[in-house]
Design an enzyme around this catalytic site. Sequence first.
Site, short mmCIF file in Angstrom:
data_model
loop_
_atom_site.label_atom_id
_atom_site.label_comp_id
_atom_site.label_asym_id
_atom_site.label_seq_id
_atom_site.Cartn_x
_atom_site.Cartn_y
_atom_site.Cartn_z
CG ASP A 13 34.88 -28.05 -6.32
OD1 ASP A 13 35.32 -29.21 -6.32
OD2 ASP A 13 34.62 -27.42 -7.36
CE LYS A 16 32.30 -33.39 -2.39
NZ LYS A 16 32.32 -32.00 -2.91
N GLY A 40 37.22 -33.95 -7.57
CA GLY A 40 38.59 -33.55 -7.27
C GLY A 40 38.64 -33.20 -5.80
CG HIS A 41 37.25 -35.35 -3.27
ND1 HIS A 41 36.61 -36.52 -3.03
CD2 HIS A 41 36.34 -34.56 -3.90
CE1 HIS A 41 35.36 -36.46 -3.50
NE2 HIS A 41 35.19 -35.27 -4.04
CD GLN A 226 30.34 -35.53 -8.59
OE1 GLN A 226 29.72 -36.54 -8.32
NE2 GLN A 226 31.61 -35.59 -8.94
P1 GDP Z 1 35.95 -31.19 -2.42
O1 GDP Z 1 35.74 -31.45 -3.87
O2 GDP Z 1 34.66 -30.94 -1.70
O3 GDP Z 1 36.78 -32.21 -1.73
O4 GDP Z 1 36.75 -29.82 -2.33
P2 GDP Z 1 38.07 -29.43 -3.20
O5 GDP Z 1 39.21 -30.16 -2.63
O6 GDP Z 1 37.78 -29.56 -4.64
O7 GDP Z 1 38.12 -27.88 -2.92
C1 GDP Z 1 38.29 -27.36 -1.64
C2 GDP Z 1 39.59 -26.56 -1.60
O8 GDP Z 1 39.63 -25.78 -0.43
C3 GDP Z 1 40.84 -27.45 -1.54
O9 GDP Z 1 41.88 -26.81 -2.21
C4 GDP Z 1 41.13 -27.54 -0.05
O10 GDP Z 1 42.50 -27.75 0.22
C5 GDP Z 1 40.71 -26.18 0.42
N1 GDP Z 1 40.17 -26.11 1.79
C6 GDP Z 1 39.44 -27.03 2.46
N2 GDP Z 1 39.06 -26.54 3.67
C7 GDP Z 1 39.56 -25.29 3.74
C8 GDP Z 1 39.48 -24.25 4.73
O11 GDP Z 1 38.85 -24.39 5.77
N3 GDP Z 1 40.12 -23.07 4.43
C9 GDP Z 1 40.80 -22.88 3.27
N4 GDP Z 1 41.37 -21.69 3.08
N5 GDP Z 1 40.88 -23.83 2.32
C10 GDP Z 1 40.26 -25.01 2.56
P1 IMO Z 2 33.76 -32.60 -6.28
O1 IMO Z 2 33.56 -34.01 -5.79
C1 IMO Z 2 32.30 -29.28 -8.68
C2 IMO Z 2 30.13 -30.28 -12.37
C3 IMO Z 2 30.78 -29.93 -13.67
C4 IMO Z 2 29.55 -29.65 -14.51
C5 IMO Z 2 28.55 -30.68 -14.01
C6 IMO Z 2 28.46 -31.94 -14.86
O2 IMO Z 2 35.18 -32.22 -6.45
O3 IMO Z 2 32.98 -31.64 -5.47
P2 IMO Z 2 30.06 -34.05 -15.18
O4 IMO Z 2 31.45 -34.15 -15.67
O5 IMO Z 2 29.86 -34.60 -13.80
O6 IMO Z 2 29.04 -34.60 -16.13
O7 IMO Z 2 29.76 -32.46 -15.11
O8 IMO Z 2 28.98 -31.04 -12.70
N1 IMO Z 2 30.95 -31.12 -11.44
C7 IMO Z 2 31.54 -30.65 -10.34
N2 IMO Z 2 31.63 -29.40 -9.84
N3 IMO Z 2 32.85 -30.30 -8.01
C8 IMO Z 2 32.76 -31.57 -8.48
O9 IMO Z 2 33.18 -32.65 -7.79
C9 IMO Z 2 32.12 -31.78 -9.72
N4 IMO Z 2 31.87 -32.87 -10.48
C10 IMO Z 2 31.16 -32.45 -11.52
O10 IMO Z 2 31.61 -28.80 -13.56
O11 IMO Z 2 29.03 -28.37 -14.19
MG MG Z 3 36.44 -30.80 -5.71
#
Ligand code: GDP
Ligand code: IMO
Ligand code: MG
Length: 432
Positions: A13, A16, A40-41, A226
């Site tokens: 999170d 990415k 979850g991206h 991840q």
């Molecule tokens: P990922 O799993 O690495 O793709 O990240 P996620 O999408 O799960 O979580 C990142 C969250 O932060 C998302 O809701 C993005 O829209 C948000 N985000 C990404 N870059 C920025 C930033 O520079 N500032 C803020 N405030 N939010 C951001």
């Molecule tokens: P993105 O790509 C954050 C965590 C789960 C749990 C552990 C194992 O959005 O960054 P799993 O279902 O993979 O066997 O769970 O890994 N986890 C993540 N945490 N971002 C993710 O993906 C994750 N994918 C799995 O919360 O702790």
């Molecule tokens: Mg994510």
Amino acid sequence: MANVVVVGSQWGDEGKGKIVDWLSERAEIVVRFQGGHNAGHTLVVDGKVYKLSLLPSGVVRPGKLSIIGNGVVFDPHAFAAEVEKLRELGVDISPDNLRIAENTALILSLHRELDGFREDAASNSGTRIGTTRRGIGPAYEDKVGRRAIRVMDLANAETLAGKVDRLLTHHNALRRGLGHAEVSHADAMAELTSVADKVLPYMDRVWKVLDDARRAGSRILFEGAQGTLLDIDHGTYPFVTSSNTIAGQAATGSGVGPAAIGYVLGITKAYTTRVGEGPFPTEQDNEIGNFLGERGREFGTVTGRKRRCGWFDAVLVRQAVAVNGINGIALTKLDVLDGLDEIRICTGYRLDGKEIDYLPASQSAQARVEPIYETLEGWKETTAGARSWADLPAQAVKYVRHVEELIGAPVALLSTSPERDDTILVTDPFQD
Ligand code: GDP
Ligand code: IMO
Ligand code: MG
């Protein structure tokens, strides 16, 4: 000209999806190489929000080829649902712009169920991992156990029945042992038959597609899911996911040689978050953590769970720089720190009275380390939406420079909001 791998340098999170979407303008192909729909991206383009789990984040840009590589575990039901959802948002998805490796292992209902059975049982004994319950771990176990059903098996009804037999022998023994009903051969076959038509049109020899693309000079962007601390080998085991999440996996998880990877970009949040159980040395279970969680909207995209929040941990990211071979980082969510009087950074740990500068490998030591902090002055101005270095307050620049120094890698990109274009380019990873 380099091909670029994007990896998370913390516990996932990090942002990415946003960065892959931004970078995909400069690439012809975007490839997922591990994980599954546990990811979850989130992408935001002109205010429109796209949430991707299984599909590569390049899929929203017209004219790009998206690839799901063999290192992914692929849930055909989740795939069909995600394609449908994206089509409703106006994204074109067809075999013209999406391919799935023929040798990709499937996640079936019995994997999802087993993930849930185990997590439920572990809740009672306090040994829960806090998985996403998507069946990721069980599917990877079957792959390594040589009993997985793979995408190509959907095309061959004759051999499929025997493979299902083999899979069910294993799963039904487990299910009986855990006190759950068995899965019948007919039900498993029906599930597979029902998804075949939705998946097979996308099936391809991905190693060949990528080899041809490389020879033609196309640029490839590898999208990790991840993060490094969730890596099955290098993460906070057993509180990890079941795949290698680090840069080396981009090669094996897609079918290219290691020399195809020119630049490793580590996506790094300006503070730290984690979802699920496990050690988190800089966690702030207090008003600072609440501030970061609210300002950063730290709720999981996949499960909606509240993310645990804490200060930036330079020890972890420095280690991530080493195990991934990170050439540069994309520092994200700097804006979330706006307005804090003081900002802390963890620069080392204290373990049993000694100072150490790395995360120890043992579970019990990881649970015992105490962070050593440096305190920096915050800034009152806003960085949200900044699109040039000159827009950043002096203290924010100081923070960024200090992070670079502590982790031993430069900032190549800086992100200041969820929106695609609120991104500052310092060094183009494709040109490095
Ligand atoms: P990922 O799993 O690495 O793709 O990240 P996620 O999408 O799960 O979580 C990142 C969250 O932060 C998302 O809701 C993005 O829209 C948000 N985000 C990404 N870059 C920025 C930033 O520079 N500032 C803020 N405030 N939010 C951001
Ligand atoms: P993105 O790509 C954050 C965590 C789960 C749990 C552990 C194992 O959005 O960054 P799993 O279902 O993979 O066997 O769970 O890994 N986890 C993540 N945490 N971002 C993710 O993906 C994750 N994918 C799995 O919360 O702790
Ligand atoms: Mg994510």
